[in-house]
Design a protein around this motif. Structure first.
Motif, PDB file in Angstrom:
ATOM      1  N   PRO A   1       0.814  -1.210   0.000  1.00  0.00           N
ATOM      2  CA  PRO A   1       0.000   0.000   0.000  1.00  0.00           C
ATOM      3  C   PRO A   1       0.859   1.278   0.000  1.00  0.00           C
ATOM      4  O   PRO A   1       1.963   1.279   0.522  1.00  0.00           O
ATOM      5  N   ALA A   2       0.275   2.320  -0.566  1.00  0.00           N
ATOM      6  CA  ALA A   2       1.006   3.567  -0.719  1.00  0.00           C
ATOM      7  C   ALA A   2       1.182   4.269   0.631  1.00  0.00           C
ATOM      8  O   ALA A   2       0.306   4.195   1.501  1.00  0.00           O
ATOM      9  N   PRO A   3       2.323   4.919   0.842  1.00  0.00           N
ATOM     10  CA  PRO A   3       2.517   5.705   2.070  1.00  0.00           C
ATOM     11  C   PRO A   3       1.489   6.825   2.161  1.00  0.00           C
ATOM     12  O   PRO A   3       0.952   7.289   1.141  1.00  0.00           O
ATOM     13  N   ALA A   4       1.230   7.262   3.386  1.00  0.00           N
ATOM     14  CA  ALA A   4       0.255   8.342   3.602  1.00  0.00           C
ATOM     15  C   ALA A   4       0.802   9.330   4.620  1.00  0.00           C
ATOM     16  O   ALA A   4       1.396   8.940   5.624  1.00  0.00           O
ATOM     17  N   ILE A   5       0.600  10.617   4.323  1.00  0.00           N
ATOM     18  CA  ILE A   5       1.011  11.689   5.241  1.00  0.00           C
ATOM     19  C   ILE A   5      -0.174  12.632   5.407  1.00  0.00           C
ATOM     20  O   ILE A   5      -0.685  13.185   4.424  1.00  0.00           O
ATOM     21  N   ASN A   6      -0.615  12.837   6.642  1.00  0.00           N
ATOM     22  CA  ASN A   6      -1.767  13.681   6.908  1.00  0.00           C
ATOM     23  C   ASN A   6      -1.523  14.529   8.152  1.00  0.00           C
ATOM     24  O   ASN A   6      -0.822  14.110   9.084  1.00  0.00           O
ATOM     25  N   VAL A   7      -2.098  15.726   8.138  1.00  0.00           N
ATOM     26  CA  VAL A   7      -2.053  16.555   9.343  1.00  0.00           C
ATOM     27  C   VAL A   7      -3.015  15.936  10.346  1.00  0.00           C
ATOM     28  O   VAL A   7      -4.212  15.835  10.103  1.00  0.00           O
ATOM     29  N   SER A   8      -2.471  15.506  11.479  1.00  0.00           N
ATOM     30  CA  SER A   8      -3.291  14.789  12.450  1.00  0.00           C
ATOM     31  C   SER A   8      -3.740  15.653  13.622  1.00  0.00           C
ATOM     32  O   SER A   8      -4.738  15.357  14.277  1.00  0.00           O
ATOM     33  N   GLU A   9      -2.988  16.735  13.893  1.00  0.00           N
ATOM     34  CA  GLU A   9      -3.321  17.518  15.081  1.00  0.00           C
ATOM     35  C   GLU A   9      -2.680  18.899  15.010  1.00  0.00           C
ATOM     36  O   GLU A   9      -1.548  19.048  14.552  1.00  0.00           O
ATOM     37  N   LEU A  10      -3.420  19.886  15.449  1.00  0.00           N
ATOM     38  CA  LEU A  10      -2.870  21.224  15.679  1.00  0.00           C
ATOM     39  C   LEU A  10      -2.612  21.316  17.176  1.00  0.00           C
ATOM     40  O   LEU A  10      -3.484  21.709  17.961  1.00  0.00           O
ATOM     41  N   ALA A  11      -1.420  20.924  17.573  1.00  0.00           N
ATOM     42  CA  ALA A  11      -1.096  20.823  18.990  1.00  0.00           C
ATOM     43  C   ALA A  11      -0.740  22.191  19.573  1.00  0.00           C
ATOM     44  O   ALA A  11      -0.779  23.210  18.879  1.00  0.00           O
ATOM     45  N   ASP A  12      -0.376  22.200  20.847  1.00  0.00           N
ATOM     46  CA  ASP A  12      -0.087  23.463  21.532  1.00  0.00           C
ATOM     47  C   ASP A  12       1.056  24.222  20.882  1.00  0.00           C
ATOM     48  O   ASP A  12       1.015  25.452  20.785  1.00  0.00           O
ATOM     49  N   SER A  13       2.088  23.505  20.441  1.00  0.00           N
ATOM     50  CA  SER A  13       3.256  24.209  19.903  1.00  0.00           C
ATOM     51  C   SER A  13       3.719  23.652  18.567  1.00  0.00           C
ATOM     52  O   SER A  13       4.795  23.993  18.089  1.00  0.00           O
ATOM     53  N   SER A  14       2.892  22.789  17.947  1.00  0.00           N
ATOM     54  CA  SER A  14       3.337  22.187  16.687  1.00  0.00           C
ATOM     55  C   SER A  14       2.164  21.738  15.834  1.00  0.00           C
ATOM     56  O   SER A  14       1.055  21.506  16.328  1.00  0.00           O
ATOM     57  N   ILE A  15       2.437  21.643  14.527  1.00  0.00           N
ATOM     58  CA  ILE A  15       1.518  20.975  13.601  1.00  0.00           C
ATOM     59  C   ILE A  15       2.039  19.548  13.455  1.00  0.00           C
ATOM     60  O   ILE A  15       3.179  19.329  13.039  1.00  0.00           O
ATOM     61  N   ASN A  16       1.221  18.579  13.808  1.00  0.00           N
ATOM     62  CA  ASN A  16       1.661  17.184  13.801  1.00  0.00           C
ATOM     63  C   ASN A  16       1.226  16.479  12.514  1.00  0.00           C
ATOM     64  O   ASN A  16       0.052  16.555  12.119  1.00  0.00           O
ATOM     65  N   PHE A  17       2.173  15.795  11.903  1.00  0.00           N
ATOM     66  CA  PHE A  17       1.915  15.042  10.676  1.00  0.00           C
ATOM     67  C   PHE A  17       1.964  13.550  10.999  1.00  0.00           C
ATOM     68  O   PHE A  17       3.005  13.031  11.423  1.00  0.00           O
ATOM     69  N   PHE A  18       0.817  12.890  10.795  1.00  0.00           N
ATOM     70  CA  PHE A  18       0.746  11.447  11.016  1.00  0.00           C
ATOM     71  C   PHE A  18       1.165  10.759   9.720  1.00  0.00           C
ATOM     72  O   PHE A  18       0.523  10.918   8.685  1.00  0.00           O
ATOM     73  N   THR A  19       2.243   9.987   9.792  1.00  0.00           N
ATOM     74  CA  THR A  19       2.826   9.372   8.603  1.00  0.00           C
ATOM     75  C   THR A  19       2.764   7.854   8.734  1.00  0.00           C
ATOM     76  O   THR A  19       3.146   7.296   9.772  1.00  0.00           O
ATOM     77  N   ARG A  20       2.282   7.182   7.670  1.00  0.00           N
ATOM     78  CA  ARG A  20       2.152   5.727   7.687  1.00  0.00           C
ATOM     79  C   ARG A  20       2.828   5.128   6.467  1.00  0.00           C
ATOM     80  O   ARG A  20       2.563   5.562   5.339  1.00  0.00           O
ATOM     81  N   VAL A  21       3.658   4.121   6.710  1.00  0.00           N
ATOM     82  CA  VAL A  21       4.293   3.393   5.609  1.00  0.00           C
ATOM     83  C   VAL A  21       4.185   1.896   5.901  1.00  0.00           C
ATOM     84  O   VAL A  21       4.019   1.484   7.053  1.00  0.00           O
ATOM     85  N   TRP A  22       4.286   1.093   4.841  1.00  0.00           N
ATOM     86  CA  TRP A  22       4.217  -0.366   4.974  1.00  0.00           C
ATOM     87  C   TRP A  22       5.562  -0.982   4.635  1.00  0.00           C
ATOM     88  O   TRP A  22       6.233  -0.542   3.690  1.00  0.00           O
TER      89      TRP A  22
END
Length: 270
Positions: free
Chosen positions: A209-230
């Motif tokens: 499956p293809a890798p995926a990168i998504n913005v998962s959270e606008l946290a207190d001090s950061s923009i978090n990117f949830f990244t998934r690879v197989w």
């Protein structure tokens, strides 16, 4: 006269007990043959099921002796021996032994279930009973795990068979999850491109499956990117560590800030 009495007694004994003895002999011969056939069939079934050698021998001996005890009771009953009390003694002894060894019997039963249903095998990496490690040995009463830092963990099969088991080696592939946090001043599109470039350059990461990168959270001090690879299961930790290191280097080279926690101290003058 005395001789005639002995002859009559012997004749009466033969008449009364002869058929019973012959019947008992026939039952013993047929019963022994049936037990032999049952053991042979059970052994073939176990060989096809790839049962553990120690379990196979133990079960075959247990079945053999259980069937022979039943056969002996039947034979004794055929010749007229009262077997009710004999069976009661065996049952009482079995109950006493069962109560004394209920923990061990539970572990034995768990070991049998593990070897029959095979939720894991030697060499699998599992998590169970709060412990994680590679399965080193599966014994009748316990299972031994070897941890990555070379510790040996021994888990009773009773609790192991009744609890949750996570087997990381069953499937050929696994998903590796990452969360990368960047500063709020960072460009989202550019950040995704940098992370994806790291993924595309790694030879061990699968494309399907293809890798995926998504913005998962606008946290207190950061923009978090949830990244998934197989990846292939055996490459899990290599990819995990490589991608974290390479992504940090790539983000630094691209001038993308990775924030860290700040504390602001406010002093109030009274």
């Amino acid at each position: 006269m005395e001789t005639e009495k002995w002859i009559d007694a012997g004749y009466n004994f033969i008449i009364e007990f002869g058929p019973k003895v012959i019947g008992a002999i026939i039952i013993w011969i047929i019963g022994s043959w049936v037990i032999k056939m049952l053991l042979s069939g059970t052994k073939k079934a176990m060989n096809k099921g790839n049962y553990d050698e120690s379990l196979r021998k133990f079960l075959l001996n247990l079945i053999n002796w259980t069937l022979k005890i039943v056969l002996i009771i039947v034979v004794l009953g055929t010749v007229g021996v009262e077997t009710t009390s004999f069976a009661a003694v065996i049952a009482a002894a079995g109950l006493a032994i069962g109560l004394a060894l209920q923990g061990s019997l539970g572990n034995f039963a768990g070991g049998v279930l593990i070897m029959i249903f095979k939720p894991f095998k030697i060499g699998d990496y599992i998590k169970a009973q709060g412990e994680s490690g590679t399965v080193k040995e599966i014994e009748i009463f316990t299972t031994k795990l070897s941890t990555p830092d070379n510790k040996e963990i021994i888990i009773p099969n009773g609790s192991l068979s009744n609890g949750n088991i996570v087997n990381y080696s069953t499937e050929a592939t696994r998903r590796v999850d990452f969360t990368f946090g960047v500063g709020y001043d960072s460009d989202i599109k550019r950040t995704k491109e940098v992370i994806m470039s790291v993924i595309n350059e790694h030879d061990l990461i699968l494309r399907d499956p293809a890798p995926a990168i998504n913005v998962s959270e606008l946290a207190d001090s950061s923009i978090n990117f949830f990244t998934r690879v197989w990846v292939n299961s055996g490459d899990y930790w290599t990819v995990k560590f490589d991608v974290i290191e390479r992504t940090k280097e790539a983000l630094d080279a691209a001038g993308i800030d990775i924030p860290y926690p700040h504390q602001v101290e406010i002093q109030k003058q009274g």
